[in-house]
Design an enzyme around this catalytic site. Structure first.
Site, mmCIF file in Angstrom:
data_model
loop_
_atom_site.group_PDB
_atom_site.id
_atom_site.type_symbol
_atom_site.label_atom_id
_atom_site.label_comp_id
_atom_site.label_asym_id
_atom_site.label_seq_id
_atom_site.Cartn_x
_atom_site.Cartn_y
_atom_site.Cartn_z
ATOM 1 C CE LYS A 169 -27.261 28.022 -1.675
ATOM 2 N NZ LYS A 169 -28.141 28.464 -2.761
ATOM 3 N N GLY A 222 -32.807 25.639 3.927
ATOM 4 C CA GLY A 222 -34.347 25.731 3.767
ATOM 5 C C GLY A 222 -34.636 27.056 3.923
ATOM 6 C CG HIS A 251 -28.081 33.263 5.943
ATOM 7 N ND1 HIS A 251 -28.615 32.070 5.791
ATOM 8 C CD2 HIS A 251 -27.834 33.740 4.490
ATOM 9 C CE1 HIS A 251 -29.118 32.104 4.611
ATOM 10 N NE2 HIS A 251 -28.590 33.039 3.661
ATOM 11 N NE ARG A 288 -29.396 21.195 -5.803
ATOM 12 C CZ ARG A 288 -29.161 20.117 -5.866
ATOM 13 N NH1 ARG A 288 -28.817 19.293 -7.122
ATOM 14 N NH2 ARG A 288 -29.417 19.088 -4.917
HETATM 15 P P1 PAP Z 1 -30.288 29.929 0.277
HETATM 16 O O1 PAP Z 1 -29.413 29.950 1.365
HETATM 17 O O2 PAP Z 1 -29.483 30.278 -1.178
HETATM 18 O O3 PAP Z 1 -31.420 30.896 0.390
HETATM 19 P P2 PAP Z 1 -32.134 27.640 0.877
HETATM 20 O O4 PAP Z 1 -33.386 28.261 0.329
HETATM 21 O O5 PAP Z 1 -31.619 27.946 2.234
HETATM 22 O O6 PAP Z 1 -31.018 28.454 0.016
HETATM 23 O O7 PAP Z 1 -31.968 26.206 0.294
HETATM 24 C C1 PAP Z 1 -31.838 25.794 -0.921
HETATM 25 C C2 PAP Z 1 -32.323 24.273 -0.862
HETATM 26 O O8 PAP Z 1 -33.936 24.526 -0.437
HETATM 27 C C3 PAP Z 1 -32.324 23.719 -2.194
HETATM 28 O O9 PAP Z 1 -32.133 22.208 -1.779
HETATM 29 P P3 PAP Z 1 -31.573 21.359 -2.949
HETATM 30 O O10 PAP Z 1 -30.212 22.021 -3.519
HETATM 31 O O11 PAP Z 1 -31.238 20.074 -2.245
HETATM 32 O O12 PAP Z 1 -32.486 21.127 -4.126
HETATM 33 C C4 PAP Z 1 -33.998 23.957 -2.764
HETATM 34 O O13 PAP Z 1 -34.155 23.230 -3.938
HETATM 35 C C5 PAP Z 1 -34.530 23.741 -1.442
HETATM 36 N N1 PAP Z 1 -35.992 24.596 -1.468
HETATM 37 C C6 PAP Z 1 -36.291 25.632 -1.947
HETATM 38 N N2 PAP Z 1 -37.539 25.887 -1.820
HETATM 39 C C7 PAP Z 1 -38.120 24.545 -1.171
HETATM 40 C C8 PAP Z 1 -39.376 24.276 -0.900
HETATM 41 N N3 PAP Z 1 -40.539 24.900 -0.919
HETATM 42 N N4 PAP Z 1 -39.592 23.015 -0.249
HETATM 43 C C9 PAP Z 1 -38.438 22.297 -0.076
HETATM 44 N N5 PAP Z 1 -37.211 22.617 -0.427
HETATM 45 C C10 PAP Z 1 -36.874 23.701 -1.145
#
Ligand code: PAP
Length: 321
Positions: free
Chosen positions: A79, A81, A142, A286
Protein backbone atom coordinates in the site's frame (compact mmCIF):
# COMPACT_ATOMS: atom_id res chain seq x y z
CA UNK A 1 7.87 -34.22 -1.09
CA UNK A 2 5.80 -31.52 0.52
CA UNK A 3 2.99 -32.43 2.84
CA UNK A 4 2.19 -29.16 4.59
CA UNK A 5 -1.43 -28.03 4.85
CA UNK A 6 -0.18 -24.49 4.20
CA UNK A 7 1.04 -25.00 0.66
CA UNK A 8 0.05 -26.60 -2.60
CA UNK A 9 1.91 -29.83 -3.15
CA UNK A 10 4.69 -29.49 -5.69
CA UNK A 11 5.93 -32.63 -7.38
CA UNK A 12 9.65 -32.43 -8.01
CA UNK A 13 12.55 -34.80 -8.41
CA UNK A 14 15.02 -32.05 -7.63
CA UNK A 15 16.60 -32.81 -4.28
CA UNK A 16 17.47 -29.18 -3.62
CA UNK A 17 13.85 -28.10 -4.02
CA UNK A 18 12.62 -31.08 -2.01
CA UNK A 19 14.84 -29.94 0.81
CA UNK A 20 13.50 -26.37 0.71
CA UNK A 21 9.87 -27.58 0.68
CA UNK A 22 10.56 -29.89 3.59
CA UNK A 23 12.30 -27.17 5.62
CA UNK A 24 9.47 -24.76 4.94
CA UNK A 25 6.69 -27.27 5.69
CA UNK A 26 8.36 -28.12 8.99
CA UNK A 27 9.15 -24.54 9.94
CA UNK A 28 5.90 -22.67 9.31
CA UNK A 29 3.71 -24.57 11.80
CA UNK A 30 6.28 -23.82 14.54
CA UNK A 31 6.30 -20.02 14.02
CA UNK A 32 4.46 -17.51 16.23
CA UNK A 33 1.07 -16.69 14.67
CA UNK A 34 -1.34 -13.80 14.63
CA UNK A 35 -4.55 -12.82 12.99
CA UNK A 36 -3.68 -11.08 9.72
CA UNK A 37 -4.63 -7.74 8.36
CA UNK A 38 -6.32 -9.04 5.24
CA UNK A 39 -7.96 -11.95 7.02
CA UNK A 40 -5.22 -14.48 6.37
CA UNK A 41 -3.06 -15.77 9.19
CA UNK A 42 0.36 -14.19 9.71
CA UNK A 43 3.51 -15.92 10.94
CA UNK A 44 6.51 -14.23 12.49
CA UNK A 45 9.48 -15.17 10.34
CA UNK A 46 12.95 -13.70 10.90
CA UNK A 47 11.43 -10.73 12.73
CA UNK A 48 8.67 -9.98 10.18
CA UNK A 49 4.98 -10.90 10.04
CA UNK A 50 4.15 -12.62 6.80
CA UNK A 51 1.54 -15.00 5.48
CA UNK A 52 2.75 -18.46 4.54
CA UNK A 53 3.20 -17.82 0.80
CA UNK A 54 5.94 -15.16 0.98
CA UNK A 55 7.71 -17.22 3.61
CA UNK A 56 7.98 -20.08 1.17
CA UNK A 57 8.77 -17.62 -1.65
CA UNK A 58 11.53 -16.13 0.46
CA UNK A 59 12.98 -19.55 1.31
CA UNK A 60 12.94 -20.56 -2.35
CA UNK A 61 14.66 -17.29 -3.31
CA UNK A 62 17.31 -17.87 -0.67
CA UNK A 63 18.01 -21.42 -1.77
CA UNK A 64 17.55 -21.22 -5.55
CA UNK A 65 17.29 -17.75 -7.11
CA UNK A 66 20.19 -16.81 -9.38
CA UNK A 67 20.47 -13.01 -9.43
CA UNK A 68 21.88 -11.19 -12.43
CA UNK A 69 23.76 -7.86 -12.33
CA UNK A 70 21.02 -6.37 -14.54
CA UNK A 71 18.11 -7.37 -12.27
CA UNK A 72 15.92 -4.53 -11.06
CA UNK A 73 13.72 -5.16 -8.05
CA UNK A 74 10.89 -2.78 -7.18
CA UNK A 75 10.57 -3.17 -3.41
CA UNK A 76 7.74 -1.85 -1.27
CA UNK A 77 5.79 -2.32 1.88
CA UNK A 78 2.17 -3.02 0.83
CA UNK A 79 0.00 0.00 0.00
CA UNK A 80 2.99 2.32 -0.28
CA UNK A 81 3.03 2.88 -4.05
CA UNK A 82 3.82 -0.52 -5.56
CA UNK A 83 1.49 -0.03 -8.52
CA UNK A 84 2.85 3.43 -9.28
CA UNK A 85 6.51 2.46 -8.98
CA UNK A 86 6.00 -0.67 -11.08
CA UNK A 87 4.49 1.49 -13.82
CA UNK A 88 7.20 4.15 -13.59
CA UNK A 89 10.15 1.78 -13.64
CA UNK A 90 8.61 -0.32 -16.43
CA UNK A 91 8.11 2.81 -18.54
CA UNK A 92 11.58 4.16 -17.78
CA UNK A 93 13.50 1.05 -18.78
CA UNK A 94 11.29 0.27 -21.80
CA UNK A 95 10.91 3.83 -23.06
CA UNK A 96 12.59 3.15 -26.37
CA UNK A 97 10.52 0.03 -27.04
CA UNK A 98 6.99 1.42 -26.91
CA UNK A 99 4.90 4.28 -28.19
CA UNK A 100 3.26 6.07 -25.26
CA UNK A 101 -0.09 6.01 -27.08
CA UNK A 102 0.04 2.28 -27.62
CA UNK A 103 1.77 1.20 -24.45
CA UNK A 104 1.48 -2.10 -22.55
CA UNK A 105 0.40 -0.10 -19.49
CA UNK A 106 -2.74 0.86 -21.41
CA UNK A 107 -3.76 -2.78 -21.67
CA UNK A 108 -2.33 -4.47 -18.60
CA UNK A 109 -2.37 -3.69 -14.90
CA UNK A 110 1.16 -2.92 -13.62
CA UNK A 111 1.11 -6.09 -11.50
CA UNK A 112 0.85 -8.14 -14.72
CA UNK A 113 3.86 -6.39 -16.23
CA UNK A 114 6.03 -6.52 -13.12
CA UNK A 115 5.58 -9.76 -11.22
CA UNK A 116 5.59 -10.05 -7.46
CA UNK A 117 8.32 -12.61 -7.70
CA UNK A 118 7.98 -14.27 -4.28
CA UNK A 119 4.31 -14.86 -5.14
CA UNK A 120 5.03 -16.46 -8.49
CA UNK A 121 7.90 -18.50 -7.10
CA UNK A 122 5.64 -19.78 -4.35
CA UNK A 123 2.90 -20.67 -6.85
CA UNK A 124 5.26 -22.36 -9.30
CA UNK A 125 7.24 -23.98 -6.51
CA UNK A 126 10.37 -23.10 -8.46
CA UNK A 127 12.51 -20.17 -9.48
CA UNK A 128 13.27 -21.68 -12.88
CA UNK A 129 10.72 -19.58 -14.83
CA UNK A 130 12.86 -16.57 -13.90
CA UNK A 131 15.84 -18.12 -15.66
CA UNK A 132 13.87 -17.92 -18.91
CA UNK A 133 13.23 -14.16 -18.68
CA UNK A 134 15.41 -11.88 -20.80
CA UNK A 135 17.62 -9.26 -19.15
CA UNK A 136 17.06 -6.81 -17.67
CA UNK A 137 14.54 -8.62 -15.48
CA UNK A 138 12.14 -6.28 -13.70
CA UNK A 139 10.62 -7.86 -10.61
CA UNK A 140 8.61 -6.67 -7.65
CA UNK A 141 8.75 -7.67 -4.00
CA UNK A 142 7.40 -6.90 -0.55
CA UNK A 143 10.09 -8.97 1.16
CA UNK A 144 12.15 -7.06 3.76
CA UNK A 145 15.75 -6.35 2.74
CA UNK A 146 17.29 -8.46 5.51
CA UNK A 147 15.48 -11.57 4.25
CA UNK A 148 17.23 -11.58 0.90
CA UNK A 149 20.32 -13.77 0.59
CA UNK A 150 23.72 -12.17 0.97
CA UNK A 151 24.56 -12.95 -2.65
CA UNK A 152 21.85 -10.40 -3.54
CA UNK A 153 22.42 -7.78 -0.86
CA UNK A 154 26.18 -7.87 -0.23
CA UNK A 155 27.40 -8.13 -3.77
CA UNK A 156 27.10 -4.64 -5.23
CA UNK A 157 27.05 -6.06 -8.73
CA UNK A 158 24.27 -8.61 -8.13
CA UNK A 159 21.06 -6.62 -8.61
CA UNK A 160 19.49 -3.27 -7.76
CA UNK A 161 16.52 -2.35 -5.59
CA UNK A 162 14.25 0.66 -6.04
CA UNK A 163 12.27 1.08 -2.81
CA UNK A 164 9.26 3.24 -2.09
CA UNK A 165 7.60 3.84 1.26
CA UNK A 166 4.91 6.16 2.51
CA UNK A 167 3.68 7.90 5.63
CA UNK A 168 2.25 4.97 7.62
CA UNK A 169 -0.86 7.01 8.43
CA UNK A 170 -1.79 6.65 4.75
CA UNK A 171 -1.29 2.89 4.47
CA UNK A 172 -3.94 1.64 6.86
CA UNK A 173 -6.14 -0.09 4.30
CA UNK A 174 -7.67 -3.28 5.65
CA UNK A 175 -11.03 -5.05 5.69
CA UNK A 176 -10.73 -5.18 9.50
CA UNK A 177 -12.26 -2.38 11.55
CA UNK A 178 -9.99 0.67 11.60
CA UNK A 179 -9.45 0.26 15.35
CA UNK A 180 -8.38 -3.35 15.05
CA UNK A 181 -6.17 -2.76 12.01
CA UNK A 182 -4.59 0.26 13.70
CA UNK A 183 -3.92 -1.65 16.87
CA UNK A 184 -2.30 -4.58 15.04
CA UNK A 185 -0.29 -2.21 12.82
CA UNK A 186 1.07 -0.28 15.81
CA UNK A 187 2.13 -3.58 17.39
CA UNK A 188 4.03 -4.34 14.19
CA UNK A 189 1.55 -6.98 13.07
CA UNK A 190 0.84 -6.10 9.45
CA UNK A 191 1.82 -7.81 6.23
CA UNK A 192 5.64 -7.74 6.02
CA UNK A 193 5.63 -5.64 9.18
CA UNK A 194 6.67 -4.17 11.51
CA UNK A 195 6.25 -1.41 8.92
CA UNK A 196 9.04 0.70 10.42
CA UNK A 197 11.55 -2.17 10.39
CA UNK A 198 10.78 -2.70 6.71
CA UNK A 199 11.52 0.98 6.03
CA UNK A 200 14.63 0.94 8.21
CA UNK A 201 16.11 -2.07 6.44
CA UNK A 202 15.91 -0.46 3.02
CA UNK A 203 16.85 3.00 4.31
CA UNK A 204 20.06 1.71 5.91
CA UNK A 205 20.93 -0.26 2.79
CA UNK A 206 20.39 2.84 0.64
CA UNK A 207 22.75 4.83 2.86
CA UNK A 208 25.39 2.10 2.95
CA UNK A 209 25.07 1.09 -0.71
CA UNK A 210 23.59 3.99 -2.67
CA UNK A 211 24.40 2.30 -5.95
CA UNK A 212 22.47 -0.77 -4.91
CA UNK A 213 19.36 0.63 -3.22
CA UNK A 214 17.45 3.76 -4.19
CA UNK A 215 15.08 4.96 -1.49
CA UNK A 216 12.00 6.98 -2.48
CA UNK A 217 8.88 8.13 -0.71
CA UNK A 218 5.38 8.35 -2.16
CA UNK A 219 5.21 11.91 -0.91
CA UNK A 220 8.41 12.91 -2.76
CA UNK A 221 7.26 11.31 -6.00
CA UNK A 222 3.95 13.18 -5.71
CA UNK A 223 5.75 16.46 -5.08
CA UNK A 224 8.52 16.09 -7.66
CA UNK A 225 7.50 13.41 -10.16
CA UNK A 226 9.81 14.63 -12.93
CA UNK A 227 12.83 14.85 -10.63
CA UNK A 228 12.12 11.40 -9.19
CA UNK A 229 11.78 9.81 -12.62
CA UNK A 230 15.14 11.32 -13.64
CA UNK A 231 16.67 10.06 -10.40
CA UNK A 232 15.40 6.51 -10.99
CA UNK A 233 16.70 6.53 -14.58
CA UNK A 234 20.12 7.71 -13.43
CA UNK A 235 20.22 5.13 -10.66
CA UNK A 236 19.42 2.40 -13.17
CA UNK A 237 22.18 3.61 -15.49
CA UNK A 238 19.79 4.84 -18.19
CA UNK A 239 19.71 8.64 -17.74
CA UNK A 240 17.61 10.71 -20.11
CA UNK A 241 19.54 12.15 -23.04
CA UNK A 242 19.18 15.77 -24.08
CA UNK A 243 17.20 14.60 -27.07
CA UNK A 244 14.77 12.74 -24.81
CA UNK A 245 14.50 15.81 -22.60
CA UNK A 246 13.70 17.88 -25.69
CA UNK A 247 11.07 15.35 -26.72
CA UNK A 248 9.56 15.60 -23.21
CA UNK A 249 9.96 11.87 -22.57
CA UNK A 250 10.11 12.38 -18.79
CA UNK A 251 6.83 14.29 -18.90
CA UNK A 252 5.26 11.54 -21.03
CA UNK A 253 6.26 8.89 -18.50
CA UNK A 254 4.92 10.89 -15.57
CA UNK A 255 1.66 11.52 -17.42
CA UNK A 256 1.16 7.91 -18.49
CA UNK A 257 1.82 6.60 -14.97
CA UNK A 258 -0.21 9.23 -13.12
CA UNK A 259 -3.11 8.15 -10.97
CA UNK A 260 -5.54 9.98 -13.25
CA UNK A 261 -4.27 8.26 -16.38
CA UNK A 262 -3.89 4.70 -15.06
CA UNK A 263 -7.03 4.64 -12.94
CA UNK A 264 -9.18 5.70 -15.90
CA UNK A 265 -8.04 2.89 -18.18
CA UNK A 266 -10.57 0.11 -18.79
CA UNK A 267 -8.12 -2.54 -17.64
CA UNK A 268 -7.71 -0.83 -14.28
CA UNK A 269 -11.41 -0.26 -13.77
CA UNK A 270 -12.07 -3.97 -13.84
CA UNK A 271 -13.65 -5.22 -10.62
CA UNK A 272 -13.31 -8.91 -11.50
CA UNK A 273 -11.43 -10.79 -8.80
CA UNK A 274 -8.84 -13.30 -9.85
CA UNK A 275 -9.18 -16.80 -8.51
CA UNK A 276 -5.76 -16.76 -6.87
CA UNK A 277 -6.08 -13.28 -5.32
CA UNK A 278 -8.99 -11.68 -3.51
CA UNK A 279 -8.34 -8.34 -5.24
CA UNK A 280 -9.38 -6.82 -8.53
CA UNK A 281 -7.39 -4.40 -10.72
CA UNK A 282 -9.53 -1.49 -9.53
CA UNK A 283 -8.53 -2.23 -5.91
CA UNK A 284 -5.04 -0.89 -6.67
CA UNK A 285 -6.48 2.56 -7.34
CA UNK A 286 -8.35 4.34 -4.58
CA UNK A 287 -7.63 8.04 -4.14
CA UNK A 288 -3.92 8.34 -4.79
CA UNK A 289 -3.47 11.34 -2.52
CA UNK A 290 -1.07 12.34 0.21
CA UNK A 291 -2.58 12.93 3.63
CA UNK A 292 -5.99 11.33 3.16
CA UNK A 293 -5.55 10.02 6.71
CA UNK A 294 -7.09 13.28 7.98
CA UNK A 295 -10.42 11.88 6.80
CA UNK A 296 -10.05 8.59 8.66
CA UNK A 297 -7.82 8.69 11.72
CA UNK A 298 -8.82 10.20 15.06
CA UNK A 299 -6.50 12.80 16.63
CA UNK A 300 -5.43 10.15 19.19
CA UNK A 301 -4.53 7.71 16.43
CA UNK A 302 -2.54 10.39 14.60
CA UNK A 303 -0.63 11.23 17.74
CA UNK A 304 0.12 7.61 18.54
CA UNK A 305 1.27 6.83 15.01
CA UNK A 306 3.46 9.96 14.86
CA UNK A 307 5.02 9.03 18.20
CA UNK A 308 5.89 5.52 17.07
CA UNK A 309 7.32 6.81 13.80
CA UNK A 310 9.41 9.45 15.60
CA UNK A 311 10.76 6.89 18.00
CA UNK A 312 11.47 4.18 15.43
CA UNK A 313 13.13 6.48 12.90
CA UNK A 314 14.91 8.66 15.44
CA UNK A 315 18.40 9.75 14.42
CA UNK A 316 18.53 7.91 11.12
CA UNK A 317 18.36 11.01 8.92
CA UNK A 318 14.94 10.34 7.47
CA UNK A 319 11.32 10.89 8.46
CA UNK A 320 7.96 11.31 6.78
CA UNK A 321 7.74 15.11 6.90
P1 PAP B 1 -0.55 -2.89 -3.15
O1 PAP B 1 0.32 -3.06 -1.97
O2 PAP B 1 -1.90 -3.53 -2.97
O3 PAP B 1 0.13 -3.30 -4.43
P2 PAP B 1 0.05 -0.16 -3.70
O4 PAP B 1 0.01 -0.01 -5.16
O5 PAP B 1 1.37 -0.26 -3.03
O6 PAP B 1 -0.90 -1.35 -3.26
O7 PAP B 1 -0.68 1.08 -3.03
C1 PAP B 1 -1.97 1.47 -3.36
C2 PAP B 1 -2.00 2.97 -3.17
O8 PAP B 1 -1.33 3.61 -4.26
C3 PAP B 1 -3.43 3.49 -3.20
O9 PAP B 1 -3.39 4.66 -2.39
P3 PAP B 1 -4.68 5.26 -1.63
O10 PAP B 1 -5.30 4.13 -0.90
O11 PAP B 1 -4.14 6.33 -0.73
O12 PAP B 1 -5.53 5.84 -2.71
C4 PAP B 1 -3.59 3.85 -4.66
O13 PAP B 1 -4.65 4.75 -4.91
C5 PAP B 1 -2.23 4.47 -4.95
N1 PAP B 1 -1.88 4.48 -6.36
C6 PAP B 1 -2.07 3.50 -7.29
N2 PAP B 1 -1.61 3.90 -8.49
C7 PAP B 1 -1.13 5.16 -8.33
C8 PAP B 1 -0.54 6.11 -9.23
N3 PAP B 1 -0.37 5.84 -10.50
N4 PAP B 1 -0.17 7.29 -8.71
C9 PAP B 1 -0.34 7.58 -7.40
N5 PAP B 1 -0.90 6.73 -6.51
C10 PAP B 1 -1.29 5.54 -6.97
Amino acid sequence: METSKFFPIVETQDEGYQKTFKNCAELVPTLPRSKGWWLDELFQYQGFWMSSFPIRGSMLINDHFKPRPTDIIVATSPKCGTTWLRALVFSIINRAAFDFNDHPLRKLNPQELVLLFEGHIHKDGSTSFLDELPSPRLLSTHIPYSLFPKRMTDDTSACRFVYICRDPKDVLKSPLSLEEAFDLFCKGVSHYGPFWDHVLGYWKASVESPKKVLFLTYEDVKKEPLGCVRKVAEFLGVPFSQEEENRKTVEEIVKLCSFESLSNLDVNQSVAKRSERPVSNSDFFRKGEVGDWVNHLSPEMVEKMNQITEQKLQGIGFNFH
